[in-house]
Design a protein around this motif. Structure first.
Motif, PDB file in Angstrom:
ATOM      1  N   VAL A 197       0.690  -1.343   0.151  1.00 40.31           N
ATOM      2  CA  VAL A 197       0.037   0.020  -0.005  1.00 40.31           C
ATOM      3  C   VAL A 197       0.997   1.300  -0.049  1.00 40.31           C
ATOM      4  N   SER A 198       2.213   1.154   0.235  1.00 40.06           N
ATOM      5  CA  SER A 198       3.010   2.318   0.000  1.00 40.06           C
ATOM      6  C   SER A 198       2.949   3.105  -1.287  1.00 40.06           C
ATOM      7  N   PRO A 199       2.987   2.611  -2.305  1.00 41.89           N
ATOM      8  CA  PRO A 199       2.626   3.539  -3.327  1.00 41.89           C
ATOM      9  C   PRO A 199       1.597   4.522  -3.359  1.00 41.89           C
ATOM     10  N   PHE A 200       0.575   3.980  -2.700  1.00 46.54           N
ATOM     11  CA  PHE A 200      -0.591   5.017  -2.682  1.00 46.54           C
ATOM     12  C   PHE A 200      -0.226   6.069  -1.653  1.00 46.54           C
ATOM     13  N   PHE A 201       0.328   5.890  -0.592  1.00 46.43           N
ATOM     14  CA  PHE A 201       0.601   6.968   0.179  1.00 46.43           C
ATOM     15  C   PHE A 201       1.854   7.780  -0.214  1.00 46.43           C
ATOM     16  N   LEU A 202       2.717   7.214  -0.663  1.00 43.84           N
ATOM     17  CA  LEU A 202       3.607   7.960  -1.429  1.00 43.84           C
ATOM     18  C   LEU A 202       3.182   9.047  -2.523  1.00 43.84           C
ATOM     19  N   LEU A 203       2.441   8.646  -3.325  1.00 48.92           N
ATOM     20  CA  LEU A 203       1.626   9.436  -4.443  1.00 48.92           C
ATOM     21  C   LEU A 203       0.705  10.430  -3.675  1.00 48.92           C
ATOM     22  N   PHE A 204      -0.149   9.870  -2.588  1.00 53.00           N
ATOM     23  CA  PHE A 204      -0.853  10.955  -2.111  1.00 53.00           C
ATOM     24  C   PHE A 204       0.054  11.958  -1.363  1.00 53.00           C
ATOM     25  N   ALA A 205       1.160  11.728  -0.848  1.00 54.00           N
ATOM     26  CA  ALA A 205       1.901  12.618  -0.333  1.00 54.00           C
ATOM     27  C   ALA A 205       2.223  13.602  -1.156  1.00 54.00           C
ATOM     28  N   ALA A 206       2.622  13.117  -2.376  1.00 55.66           N
ATOM     29  CA  ALA A 206       3.501  14.195  -3.252  1.00 55.66           C
ATOM     30  C   ALA A 206       2.434  14.855  -4.134  1.00 55.66           C
ATOM     31  N   PHE A 207       1.525  14.310  -4.216  1.00 56.77           N
ATOM     32  CA  PHE A 207       0.611  15.165  -5.198  1.00 56.77           C
ATOM     33  C   PHE A 207      -0.788  15.604  -4.359  1.00 56.77           C
ATOM     34  N   GLY A 208      -0.979  15.054  -3.443  1.00 56.82           N
ATOM     35  CA  GLY A 208      -2.221  15.321  -2.404  1.00 56.82           C
ATOM     36  C   GLY A 208      -1.788  16.332  -1.213  1.00 56.82           C
ATOM     37  N   LEU A 209      -1.254  15.596  -0.415  1.00 55.47           N
ATOM     38  CA  LEU A 209      -0.894  16.204   1.205  1.00 55.47           C
ATOM     39  C   LEU A 209       0.002  17.366   0.926  1.00 55.47           C
ATOM     40  N   TYR A 210       1.134  17.344   0.029  1.00 61.80           N
ATOM     41  CA  TYR A 210       2.072  18.340  -0.179  1.00 61.80           C
ATOM     42  C   TYR A 210       1.357  19.715  -0.706  1.00 61.80           C
ATOM     43  N   PRO A 211       0.647  19.791  -1.917  1.00 64.67           N
ATOM     44  CA  PRO A 211      -0.012  20.754  -2.231  1.00 64.67           C
ATOM     45  C   PRO A 211      -1.101  21.217  -1.349  1.00 64.67           C
ATOM     46  N   LEU A 212      -1.871  20.601  -0.555  1.00 65.28           N
ATOM     47  CA  LEU A 212      -2.613  20.958   0.513  1.00 65.28           C
ATOM     48  C   LEU A 212      -2.012  21.836   1.544  1.00 65.28           C
ATOM     49  N   ILE A 213      -0.788  21.446   1.977  1.00 71.03           N
ATOM     50  CA  ILE A 213      -0.057  22.009   2.981  1.00 71.03           C
ATOM     51  C   ILE A 213       0.560  23.450   2.319  1.00 71.03           C
ATOM     52  N   TRP A 214       1.116  23.302   1.124  1.00 67.70           N
ATOM     53  CA  TRP A 214       1.648  24.482   0.319  1.00 67.70           C
ATOM     54  C   TRP A 214       0.631  25.457   0.218  1.00 67.70           C
ATOM     55  N   THR A 215      -0.585  25.020  -0.001  1.00 65.91           N
ATOM     56  CA  THR A 215      -1.509  25.970  -0.456  1.00 65.91           C
ATOM     57  C   THR A 215      -2.142  26.696   0.731  1.00 65.91           C
ATOM     58  N   ALA A 216      -2.040  25.987   2.028  1.00 62.83           N
ATOM     59  CA  ALA A 216      -2.335  26.580   3.469  1.00 62.83           C
ATOM     60  C   ALA A 216      -1.351  27.721   3.608  1.00 62.83           C
ATOM     61  N   TRP A 217      -0.216  27.397   3.250  1.00 68.91           N
ATOM     62  CA  TRP A 217       0.891  28.366   3.920  1.00 68.91           C
ATOM     63  C   TRP A 217       0.604  29.577   3.009  1.00 68.91           C
ATOM     64  N   THR A 218       0.687  29.329   1.703  1.00 70.05           N
ATOM     65  CA  THR A 218       0.380  30.359   0.647  1.00 70.05           C
ATOM     66  C   THR A 218      -0.613  31.367   1.148  1.00 70.05           C
ATOM     67  N   SER A 219      -1.635  30.647   1.611  1.00 69.75           N
ATOM     68  CA  SER A 219      -2.732  31.497   1.843  1.00 69.75           C
ATOM     69  C   SER A 219      -2.755  32.593   3.160  1.00 69.75           C
ATOM     70  N   LEU A 220      -1.653  32.033   3.985  1.00 68.12           N
ATOM     71  CA  LEU A 220      -1.301  32.992   5.038  1.00 68.12           C
ATOM     72  C   LEU A 220      -0.067  34.094   4.674  1.00 68.12           C
ATOM     73  N   HIS A 221       0.119  34.228   3.342  1.00 67.12           N
ATOM     74  CA  HIS A 221       1.096  35.174   2.700  1.00 67.12           C
ATOM     75  C   HIS A 221       0.580  35.963   1.719  1.00 67.12           C
ATOM     76  N   LYS A 222       1.234  37.063   1.402  1.00 65.54           N
ATOM     77  CA  LYS A 222       0.903  37.800   0.217  1.00 65.54           C
ATOM     78  C   LYS A 222       2.204  37.415  -0.754  1.00 65.54           C
ATOM     79  N   VAL A 223       1.675  36.622  -1.813  1.00 67.89           N
ATOM     80  CA  VAL A 223       2.560  35.942  -2.971  1.00 67.89           C
ATOM     81  C   VAL A 223       2.046  36.357  -4.157  1.00 67.89           C
ATOM     82  N   GLU A 224       2.807  37.028  -5.156  1.00 67.04           N
ATOM     83  CA  GLU A 224       2.459  37.247  -6.273  1.00 67.04           C
ATOM     84  C   GLU A 224       2.815  36.263  -7.400  1.00 67.04           C
ATOM     85  N   LEU A 225       2.206  36.261  -8.492  1.00 67.47           N
ATOM     86  CA  LEU A 225       2.826  35.213  -9.513  1.00 67.47           C
ATOM     87  C   LEU A 225       4.114  35.507 -10.202  1.00 67.47           C
ATOM     88  N   GLN A 226       4.301  36.469 -10.414  1.00 65.59           N
ATOM     89  CA  GLN A 226       5.571  37.040 -10.933  1.00 65.59           C
ATOM     90  C   GLN A 226       6.945  36.706  -9.899  1.00 65.59           C
TER      91      GLN A 226
END
Length: 324
Positions: free
Chosen positions: A39-68
């Motif tokens: 079952v480890s491949p599922f959790f590895l893929l989930f951590a890379a493409f699910g959990l990490y983007p979720l945490i990064w989005t939460a961190w970005t929402s607390l900052h002023k970040v511009e696309l440029q």
């Protein structure tokens, strides 16, 4: 009396005495840890493409970040979220998303349930009808939306041509509010009704036939069998389709975007944002206005809205179950 030789099965089955503890430990480790390896491949893929983007989005929402300059950020705390509370465009997108979700999900699931009930009977060409039901789901979103945009055209659309014979004037579906939302909901309903119908059909076929036979022997009509046998057996499946349809409605993006001309309007979602959804507003803030922090806050607001709707559906289904 026969004497066992070195070639007897007993001697072959037993390993040398020095290897037995290691093989025993290896077998014990394999029994204990091999499930985690599978079952480890599922959790590895989930951590890379699910959990990490979720945490990064939460961190970005607390900052002023511009696309440029995404590598440069300024801590603002909950300011991006508090700004959403006073943002009229956000609440307009939220209201449009809710309205589109209701007028597309409710007819869609009701039609899917009726079609599945018909396909559950012995009909000629059942396989053909089942494949035909799934054809809209396999159609490209872009192709389907562009075709329906032509059908709902103001001057030369087929829908207005039919309405003209019924005594109605031409309706400007793209620039109206309810007319545009109804047109978009028709596209969504057309694409997903067959998919949900096949899910309901699979669930219907798992209901024991003895229940229908007993109901028929008791004098129950087809409608009574559907109410008292089919619907109770489909309750978990109906809850599943409601949850999935709610999630899909909250993420509606392709249909309204292409219906408005692929973003050719200055503001996506119509000239007055009359059918701009949360996903479209997220895209506008993040990639048009290039405010990644505010876009991340909108993404988390969408995530929380989905959780709330899923919990409401779950509680309503549980209450209905307990009332039986």
């Amino acid at each position: 009396m026969a004497v066992a030789t070195a070639d007897t099965p007993t001697e072959k089955a037993l390993p040398p005495p020095g290897d037995r503890p290691w093989r025993t430990r290896r077998a014990r480790w394999d029994l204990k840890y091999s499930p985690y390896a599978f079952v480890s491949p599922f959790f590895l893929l989930f951590a890379a493409f699910g959990l990490y983007p979720l945490i990064w989005t939460a961190w970005t929402s607390l900052h002023k970040v511009e696309l440029q300059s995404p590598d440069q950020s300024t801590w603002v705390g909950l300011k991006n979220f508090t700004d959403l509370l006073g943002d009229d465009n956000f609440w307009n997108a939220f209201r449009n998303t809710f309205q589109l979700g209701v007028i597309s999900t409710v007819p869609q699931l009701m039609m899917a349930l009726g079609l599945a009930h018909l396909l559950n009977y012995k009909l000629r060409g059942r396989t053909f009808w089942r494949v035909a039901m799934l054809a809209p789901f396999a159609t490209s979103v872009a192709a389907a939306t562009l075709v329906f945009a032509q059908l709902f055209g103001r001057d030369y659309g087929f829908i207005n041509w039919v309405l003209h014979f019924a005594g109605f004037h031409n309706i400007d579906f793209q620039n109206g509010t309810w007319s545009a939302q109804i047109a978009i909901s028709v596209i969504v309903t057309w694409r997903w009704t067959g998919y949900n119908a096949l899910i309901y059909l699979a669930a219907m076929q798992s209901i024991p036939g003895e229940l229908y036979e007993s109901a028929a022997m008791d004098g129950a009509s087809r409608w009574q069998q559907f109410r008292h046998v089919t619907l109770p057996g489909l309750r978990p499946t109906i809850l599943f389709t409601i949850v999935v349809s709610t999630i899909g409605a909250s993420q509606l993006f392709g249909e309204p975007l292409l219906f408005s001309g692929g973003g050719s309007n200055p503001e996506m979602g119509g000239v007055d944002r009359q059918y701009q959804t949360l996903s479209m507003y997220f895209y506008e803030r993040g990639f048009t206005d290039q405010h990644l922090g505010r876009a991340a806050a909108i993404a988390w607001a969408m995530f929380l809205v989905i959780i709330v709707f899923v919990l409401i559906n779950f509680l309503l289904a549980r209450r209905a179950q307990s009332a039986k």
